[in-house]
Write an enzyme that holds these catalytic residues in place. Structure first.
Site, PDB file in Angstrom:
ATOM      1  N   VAL A 144       5.254 -17.186  21.309  1.00 32.45           N
ATOM      2  CA  VAL A 144       4.442 -16.075  21.821  1.00 32.45           C
ATOM      3  C   VAL A 144       5.150 -14.749  21.551  1.00 32.45           C
ATOM      4  CG1 VAL A 144       3.303 -17.465  23.597  1.00 32.45           C
ATOM      5  CG2 VAL A 144       5.381 -16.204  24.193  1.00 32.45           C
ATOM      6  N   ASP A 145       6.463 -14.818  21.292  1.00 30.69           N
ATOM      7  CA  ASP A 145       7.220 -13.585  21.035  1.00 30.69           C
ATOM      8  C   ASP A 145       6.903 -12.996  19.659  1.00 30.69           C
ATOM      9  OD1 ASP A 145       8.501 -13.651  23.477  1.00 30.69           O
ATOM     10  OD2 ASP A 145      10.137 -14.897  22.724  1.00 30.69           O
ATOM     11  N   ARG A 303       2.012 -17.468  28.557  1.00 33.75           N
ATOM     12  CA  ARG A 303       2.320 -18.268  27.369  1.00 33.75           C
ATOM     13  C   ARG A 303       1.572 -19.602  27.334  1.00 33.75           C
ATOM     14  NH1 ARG A 303       8.607 -20.182  28.469  1.00 33.75           N
ATOM     15  NH2 ARG A 303       8.099 -21.867  29.899  1.00 33.75           N
TER      16      ARG A 303
END
Lengths: 416, 416
Positions: A144-145, A303
């Site tokens: 998700v980063d 997330r």
């Protein structure tokens, strides 16, 4: 090149996402269908399952149930944050891996994770090479980063971004309803790269989003922050702010550490407490501006919110899983399978392979030219980049009005 | 009875929900279509807009745009938490209300809110009655807390419950993936009634939910809590706990106050801090059990998550808005329009009217017999009650992959 015959393992690593299982599904389905793959295993808790000889046999799963992985969030086989030592220093783990690979005739290893997982892949690949054990090792991106180098974007990001933008729009509507003034500070994940926090600007693009966005890419200054917030508050009466958990000052000190003085204090039970960034900033703002100030930390939900996953993200995650298998069968090894965006007005990506060594451990930041001059907002270039990634709705099946997650048998090799 | 001819006002009050605008829409659409309603106004910020002569003219809105209110969360016209004094003590506000009602020939007043809003309705009704001003006053229920007396349930609750249950399922999947043990404490809204927190049990019913649920209805004991958590942790290795923000000990002290010793301490800037319940409990647990412990406070999202609203809730909210208008045209006044559940295996509700005086200010709690003997979980009777309320998916229109909210003109009476 003659395809290599043998068994394969797929492992999941690092923090979960809404679509990591879609990638696993793509890879597993393609492997099960391949005449060259003799057996398909999934490792429990990533590389830890490989070290501990804990492998689930995918060939024994029901295919309908398996297909639900496309809409089941988090890591279905478990994940880990296990860092392999350099094998020059200590090859204990590597010997165990090689033994297990020999035991099950593993000739394909797929590892789905972020930068650290790519480092793991790269190290295993080198070791096996040195020991003349032929095995194709492919990294599948997931985070998700969105901070993996090379690939245009990472599966998992689009879905998390869609949840962040949607929630921002809803909170915007909620936060302003009393008409009595308010400042709401939202905290999102991202220690060093602000991609997820930046996605809140998509809500602003639709007219209901943060007025100010602070990212780890830009040094954060408390005095400037208060000036920014005050200025918007005086103009509008309500202010919505998005901050990345990893914002730092110009000395690279995390802003959250400013508020961790709290840890020196204890509650009624004598226990120390960690303060969150949003709560800390809210507390600080409330001493400067006399209005209702709230801090909201978005927890794990950002997330794993599969219920609002992006269809584009789900399909891409699935496709890249299949592509990983196809690439390995075609002879690729020691590579990450990623996306390259095809230039043009219509969003399109093609699969592109990257050398693991080039993507391991490094982090991709938001380009400075996508951030406004003041460093408190995003420019249209970011919207052009991110908006296509959140398109389309999930087809998650429901039962009793709630998600119907995959219910796998998870039969270990030693159970049959 | 000859229907009364005149204008109407609809006002929204108290905390927003995902479907409060659906009720407003039902009432407004029915009012616009009625030959007896001469003009349809919406008050800005509820009763405050009535006091300040700030009314939006609904007759001037575009009907397509208006219809999007069905899927737009939060209070489209603004809300308030304004408590009217008793008019025996001070009738200033009441005189202003009566003046405004005369000015615009208001003969119908609909107020959409919780218990306090019903109290407001009841007081205004009495005053107008005493002053021989004929006006039909109808309360429309709304609250994610679901604590209004009389009605089987409140619009807004089903959607919030669906978000809570869905998020719990997703967080359950996320929290357990490392296989290294974890305790996750989730905090939900509900000061005195635990309906929303209880809805997390629907996730447990589907196999992925909290192991323990603590409600304000049952006195909370820290020692028992630790024993409960330890026992599950030893058995399963991962524990998911849901707590209501309003849990209290047997002396009726909020458990959150145990951790508010924090407020005596200050951070680096000399500012005091309020500690959240989930964070406080997590901190406490981590001193007793050596594992990863997290506290997650669900913020505003739980009451405004229109993207995962329940279709049943949306349609009921809309229907009850229409029913309010029909009831008033039929002569009803001083009443709350609510739901009565029709006994049987299939979920069905009929509209039922309740006297405002009976529902104002009181709170409906979860019946003791729906909670288990240990007071840390729900029994099947609760599931039978709550599950029908979360059925069906929203048809929220999307644009660019994000919600397309209503964009109203909001023209004030003095603007034309």
């Amino acid at each position: 090149m003659t395809p290599l015959k043998g068994a394969c393992i797929i492992g999941q690593s690092g923090g979960p996402t809404a679509v990591i299982n879609a990638s696993a599904l793509g890879c597993i389905e393609a492997a099960l269908a391949s005449e060259h793959i003799t057996k398909v295993y999934a490792a429990e808790n990533g590389i830890k399952g490989v070290l501990d000889d804990r492998l689930y046999i995918m060939d024994l799963e029901d295919s309908c149930e398996l297909s639900l992985l496309k809409y089941t969030p988090s890591s279905a086989f478990g994940t880990c944050r296990y860092k392999l030592k350099d094998f020059i220093v200590d090859d204990t783990d590597y010997k165990r891996i090689l033994n297990l690979f020999r035991k099950y005739d593993i000739r394909y290893f797929f590892y789905n994770g972020g930068n650290d997982s790519m480092d793991t892949c790269s190290k295993i690949s080198s070791y096996l090479n040195q020991n003349n054990y032929e095995c194709r090792i492919i990294g599948i991106p997931k985070t998700v980063d969105n901070d993996l180098l090379g690939t245009d974007h990472c599966p998992g990001y689009g879905s998390a971004a869609k949840f962040v933008a949607t929630s921002c729009m809803e909170i915007y509507k909620d936060a302003i309803v009393y008409g009595t003034g308010s400042i709401t500070i939202l905290e999102f994940m991202g220690r060093n790269a602000g991609w997820l926090t930046a996605s809140s600007t998509l809500a602003t693009y639709k007219g209901f989003g943060p007025d100010l966005i602070y990212l780890p890419e830009i040094p954060f200054d408390l005095a400037n922050f208060i000036a920014d917030v005050s200025s918007i508050y005086e103009k509008k009466g309500d202010v919505l702010v998005a901050v990345s958990e990893g914002i730092k000052d110009k000395s690279s000190t995390y802003i959250s550490a400013y508020f961790s003085d709290l840890t020196k204090h204890t509650d009624a039970f004598g226990h120390s407490r960690m303060g969150g960034l949003a709560a800390g900033l809210a507390s600080f703002v409330s001493t400067k501006i006399d209005t209702k100030v709230r801090g909201i930390e978005f927890g794990l939900t950002q997330r794993c919110a599969a219920h609002i996953a992006s269809e584009t993200d789900i399909e891409e995650a699935y496709t890249i899983g299949r592509a990983a298998l196809a690439a390995a069968l075609g002879g690729a090894t020691d590579q990450l399978v990623g996306f390259e965006r095809i230039p043009g007005t219509k969003y399109q990506c093609r699969i592109k392979m990257f050398d693991l060594i080039d993507v391991a451990t490094a982090e991709k930041k938001i380009p400075r030219e996508w951030i406004n001059a003041a460093g408190n907002g995003l420019l249209p270039a970011f919207i052009d980049y991110a908006l296509p990634l959140i398109q389309g709705e999930t087809k998650m099946p429901k039962e009793d009005g709630l998600p119907r997650f995959a219910n796998l048998k998870k039969i270990m090799t030693w159970e049959i």
